[in-house]
Design a protein around this motif. Structure first.
Motif, PDB file in Angstrom:
ATOM      1  N   GLY A   1       0.842  -1.194   0.000  1.00 53.17           N
ATOM      2  CA  GLY A   1       0.000   0.000   0.000  1.00 53.17           C
ATOM      3  C   GLY A   1       0.880   1.247   0.000  1.00 53.17           C
ATOM      4  O   GLY A   1       2.065   1.183  -0.357  1.00 53.17           O
ATOM      5  N   THR A   2       0.287   2.379   0.400  1.00 55.84           N
ATOM      6  CA  THR A   2       1.109   3.602   0.438  1.00 55.84           C
ATOM      7  C   THR A   2       1.606   3.814   1.863  1.00 55.84           C
ATOM      8  O   THR A   2       1.096   4.666   2.603  1.00 55.84           O
ATOM      9  N   HIS A   3       2.582   3.002   2.269  1.00 58.21           N
ATOM     10  CA  HIS A   3       3.192   3.097   3.598  1.00 58.21           C
ATOM     11  C   HIS A   3       4.654   3.524   3.487  1.00 58.21           C
ATOM     12  O   HIS A   3       5.101   4.425   4.192  1.00 58.21           O
TER      13      HIS A   3
ATOM     14  N   GLY B   1      -6.576   4.531  -5.195  1.00 60.53           N
ATOM     15  CA  GLY B   1      -5.365   4.206  -4.462  1.00 60.53           C
ATOM     16  C   GLY B   1      -4.500   3.166  -5.132  1.00 60.53           C
ATOM     17  O   GLY B   1      -4.609   2.920  -6.334  1.00 60.53           O
ATOM     18  N   SER B   2      -3.643   2.530  -4.320  1.00 58.05           N
ATOM     19  CA  SER B   2      -2.588   1.683  -4.886  1.00 58.05           C
ATOM     20  C   SER B   2      -2.919   0.199  -4.826  1.00 58.05           C
ATOM     21  O   SER B   2      -2.122  -0.628  -5.265  1.00 58.05           O
ATOM     22  N   ILE B   3      -4.079  -0.184  -4.238  1.00 49.89           N
ATOM     23  CA  ILE B   3      -4.336  -1.608  -4.060  1.00 49.89           C
ATOM     24  C   ILE B   3      -5.604  -2.057  -4.803  1.00 49.89           C
ATOM     25  O   ILE B   3      -5.676  -3.181  -5.290  1.00 49.89           O
TER      26      ILE B   3
ATOM     27  N   TRP C   1      -9.732  10.031 -14.751  1.00 49.82           N
ATOM     28  CA  TRP C   1      -9.780   8.794 -13.974  1.00 49.82           C
ATOM     29  C   TRP C   1      -8.401   8.141 -13.986  1.00 49.82           C
ATOM     30  O   TRP C   1      -7.907   7.774 -15.047  1.00 49.82           O
ATOM     31  N   SER C   2      -7.788   8.035 -12.819  1.00 47.04           N
ATOM     32  CA  SER C   2      -6.530   7.274 -12.717  1.00 47.04           C
ATOM     33  C   SER C   2      -6.931   5.818 -12.475  1.00 47.04           C
ATOM     34  O   SER C   2      -7.434   5.467 -11.415  1.00 47.04           O
ATOM     35  N   PHE C   3      -6.691   4.982 -13.486  1.00 42.46           N
ATOM     36  CA  PHE C   3      -7.204   3.606 -13.486  1.00 42.46           C
ATOM     37  C   PHE C   3      -6.009   2.668 -13.469  1.00 42.46           C
ATOM     38  O   PHE C   3      -5.337   2.473 -14.483  1.00 42.46           O
TER      39      PHE C   3
ATOM     40  N   TRP D   1      -1.831   6.457 -14.484  1.00 38.51           N
ATOM     41  CA  TRP D   1      -1.251   7.104 -13.301  1.00 38.51           C
ATOM     42  C   TRP D   1      -1.340   8.606 -13.472  1.00 38.51           C
ATOM     43  O   TRP D   1      -1.148   9.116 -14.578  1.00 38.51           O
ATOM     44  N   SER D   2      -1.660   9.324 -12.417  1.00 43.07           N
ATOM     45  CA  SER D   2      -1.734  10.788 -12.537  1.00 43.07           C
ATOM     46  C   SER D   2      -0.842  11.416 -11.468  1.00 43.07           C
ATOM     47  O   SER D   2      -0.582  10.784 -10.442  1.00 43.07           O
ATOM     48  N   PRO D   3      -0.400  12.643 -11.685  1.00 39.27           N
ATOM     49  CA  PRO D   3       0.290  13.341 -10.585  1.00 39.27           C
ATOM     50  C   PRO D   3      -0.796  13.844  -9.622  1.00 39.27           C
ATOM     51  O   PRO D   3      -1.239  14.989  -9.716  1.00 39.27           O
TER      52      PRO D   3
ATOM     53  N   ASN E   1      -3.870   8.937   2.545  1.00 41.09           N
ATOM     54  CA  ASN E   1      -3.070   9.885   1.752  1.00 41.09           C
ATOM     55  C   ASN E   1      -3.975  10.658   0.798  1.00 41.09           C
ATOM     56  O   ASN E   1      -3.818  11.865   0.616  1.00 41.09           O
ATOM     57  N   SER E   2      -4.934   9.959   0.209  1.00 38.53           N
ATOM     58  CA  SER E   2      -5.848  10.621  -0.736  1.00 38.53           C
ATOM     59  C   SER E   2      -6.682  11.679  -0.019  1.00 38.53           C
ATOM     60  O   SER E   2      -6.871  12.788  -0.525  1.00 38.53           O
ATOM     61  N   ILE E   3      -7.179  11.353   1.169  1.00 42.95           N
ATOM     62  CA  ILE E   3      -7.991  12.333   1.907  1.00 42.95           C
ATOM     63  C   ILE E   3      -7.158  13.558   2.261  1.00 42.95           C
ATOM     64  O   ILE E   3      -7.565  14.699   2.065  1.00 42.95           O
ATOM     65  N   SER E   4      -5.970  13.283   2.743  1.00 37.67           N
ATOM     66  CA  SER E   4      -5.095  14.374   3.157  1.00 37.67           C
ATOM     67  C   SER E   4      -4.758  15.267   1.944  1.00 37.67           C
ATOM     68  O   SER E   4      -4.724  16.495   2.055  1.00 37.67           O
ATOM     69  N   GLU E   5      -4.562  14.647   0.783  1.00 37.28           N
ATOM     70  CA  GLU E   5      -4.247  15.425  -0.420  1.00 37.28           C
ATOM     71  C   GLU E   5      -5.482  16.193  -0.905  1.00 37.28           C
ATOM     72  O   GLU E   5      -5.365  17.291  -1.443  1.00 37.28           O
ATOM     73  N   SER E   6      -6.658  15.622  -0.695  1.00 36.45           N
ATOM     74  CA  SER E   6      -7.886  16.313  -1.097  1.00 36.45           C
ATOM     75  C   SER E   6      -8.123  17.528  -0.196  1.00 36.45           C
ATOM     76  O   SER E   6      -8.580  18.578  -0.665  1.00 36.45           O
TER      77      SER E   6
ATOM     78  N   ALA F   1      -9.970  -1.857   5.802  1.00 37.98           N
ATOM     79  CA  ALA F   1      -9.014  -1.237   6.752  1.00 37.98           C
ATOM     80  C   ALA F   1      -9.595   0.057   7.339  1.00 37.98           C
ATOM     81  O   ALA F   1     -10.759   0.092   7.751  1.00 37.98           O
ATOM     82  N   ASP F   2      -8.804   1.136   7.333  1.00 36.41           N
ATOM     83  CA  ASP F   2      -9.250   2.399   7.949  1.00 36.41           C
ATOM     84  C   ASP F   2     -10.211   3.175   7.053  1.00 36.41           C
ATOM     85  O   ASP F   2     -10.697   4.236   7.440  1.00 36.41           O
ATOM     86  N   GLN F   3     -10.476   2.678   5.837  1.00 35.90           N
ATOM     87  CA  GLN F   3     -11.238   3.484   4.875  1.00 35.90           C
ATOM     88  C   GLN F   3     -12.677   3.788   5.320  1.00 35.90           C
ATOM     89  O   GLN F   3     -13.124   4.943   5.196  1.00 35.90           O
TER      90      GLN F   3
END
Ligand code: U2F
Length: 449
Positions: A17-19, A276-278, A302-304, A329-331, A351-356, A370-372
């Motif tokens: 994941g993104t860890h 996300g990444s998974i 859409w990042s697919f 993939w997108s920046p 990470n996505s929430i924090s970036e949003s 998980a935490d989602q």
């Protein structure tokens, strides 16, 4: 802010994941501020290759990647179970890391002066104690979700009944009265409590009070009640994020031309989608989501990630070629900061929430695991900066309603205002005198010894 002391920090990364990425980002910041410290970044070869190719770190040569055993026996044939590589890795710990630290010490000729680990690695407390050095743990998700793991024993003993338990709230924990048992990650009070992952999280909650410091990719102003409570339970709690805002603007690659495409759109007019990444939603959900975007004529980027599933959307893509763009993939950081993005359709990874939040973009959440679900609850009911899809899965009607809510309704306007306020607080936290900047100075002192 620079520290002159010498030292050797062994860094233990979780390779899924993104860890590892936020951990390496933090190491990059620490190394830039303390150029005399050496960092040995212990991670699997696969994850090291990925993170070191994506994250720009200081070129002072003080961060060295060390590959550790991934736990996959030679000749192992994978069954296809999604958690198999994670469980093999967990089974091989902590020996993998103990061996890795020995090698890093031998290679650098320097004994370890601090252990910096993903918070998951509860055994770091013992490793650090044996070496007589501080243990700093990084929690890569929300402050509220670490609190859940610190209170697991209380949650298990307080919530009663199996079927009925899911709707009970955690009103007996400070700051968590809006959280329901069903929002909690599997393995806390429902699901398989004895699974290797559940046991790791349970052990983590029990061991973290021994950590010298717990660092987080968050900021204090996001939730004072939870953070004050964490401070009363742990030795030192240091919110040093959001990481993406704490760094100076980074150069980025945009191979699919996302930013020029976004430039052609009106302010707050389009949806950005990424899970996300998974994860990739099921084919039925993908179709429902696509149909909702088409019916509402919402332009989309859409990042697919899963190229094997993209052909499911072939017909939809033909019909919507002028409406949307799908990329592998997108920046994402830069996408979420672009004025044309009006909503982020997300799996609610931290990470996505924090970036949003950093981009000030309201969310439509479709949490998976998980935490989602917990993050989705915070977004909708606590911060009021987005909405969860009805019934927890994408349906055409439910997604259309969510899009209407964010783009057209009064509620959407409120979400935009609320996330704007949170964004301002996040920016203040990383400013010169902000809480995250002060916490980072303290972290630097702890890590430098
Ligand atoms: C796990 O989350 P994920 O890795 O699935 O998702 P995020 O935490 O949202 O992180 C995704 C990151 O990948 C980046 C994006 C985020 O930093 O900016 N990215 C990108 O730059 N471009 C793309 O096209 C796609 C993604 C876990 F599943 C969650 O439950 C946890 O909350 C999380 C943190 O512990 O880790």
């Amino acid at each position: 802010m620079q520290v002159a002391k010498q030292g050797h920090v062994a860094v233990l990364a979780f390779p899924f994941g993104t860890h590892a990425a936020p951990l390496l980002t933090l190491v990059g910041r620490l190394s830039a501020a303390a150029p005399n410290l050496k960092f040995s970044f212990l991670n699997t070869a696969k994850s090291n290759e990925k993170v070191f190719s994506k994250i720009k770190i200081a070129e002072n040569g003080n961060i060295k990647a060390h590959n550790v055993y991934d736990g996959v026996p030679e000749g192992h044939v994978f069954s296809g179970h999604p958690l198999e590589s994670v469980e093999l890795f967990l089974k091989a710990m902590p020996e993998t890391f103990k061996n890795g630290v020995k090698e890093a010490v031998k290679e650098s000729g320097m004994k370890v002066t601090c252990l910096l680990s993903d918070a998951f690695f509860w055994f770091s407390g013992d490793m650090a104690a044996e070496m007589g050095v501080p243990w700093v743990a990084l929690w890569t998700a929300a402050p509220c979700s670490i609190s859940v793991h610190l209170y697991t024993d209380l949650i298990r003993s307080t919530l009663k009944g199996n079927g009925e338990m899911v709707d009970q709230t955690l009103k007996f924990i400070p700051g968590m009265s809006a959280i329901h048992a069903k929002d909690l990650p599997a393995g806390v009070c429902h699901g398989n409590l004895d699974a290797p992952f559940s046991c790791m999280l349970h052990n983590m909650g029990r061991m973290l009070p021994r950590a010298t410091a717990l660092a987080m990719n968050s900021f204090e102003e996001i939730d004072h009640t939870i953070i004050d409570d964490l401070k009363s339970k742990l030795k030192m709690v240091l919110n040093v994020g959001p990481f993406n805002l704490a760094l100076p603007p980074q150069s980025f690659s945009d191979e699919s031309g996302c930013i020029p495409w976004l430039d052609k759109h009106r302010a707050s007019s389009l949806a950005y989608l990424c899970f996300g990444s998974i994860l990739t939603p099921s084919p039925n959900e993908l179709m429902a989501l696509a149909e909702a975007l088409e019916a509402q004529k919402v332009p989309f980027l859409w990042s697919f990630r899963d190229s094997s599933k993209v052909q499911l959307l072939d017909k939809f893509l033909e019909r919507t070629s002028t409406l949307g763009k799908i990329v592998p993939w997108s920046p994402q950081l830069q996408v979420l900061e672009h004025a044309s993005v009006g909503v982020f359709i997300t799996h609610a990874g931290w990470n996505s929430i924090s970036e949003s939040i950093a981009g000030g973009v309201p969310m439509i959440c479709r949490p998976f695991f998980a935490d989602q679900p917990l993050n989705g609850r915070l977004v909708e009911d606590i911060w009021k900066i987005g909405v969860n899809v009805e019934g927890g899965v994408f349906t055409k009607c439910g997604t259309m309603r969510a899009l209407d809510l964010v783009f057209k309704a009064e509620q959407g306007k409120m979400m935009r205002e609320n996330i704007g306020i949170l964004k301002k607080k996040a920016r203040e936290a990383v400013a010169t005198d902000g809480s995250s900047t002060k916490n980072f100075k303290t972290l630097l002192e702890v890590v430098s010894g």
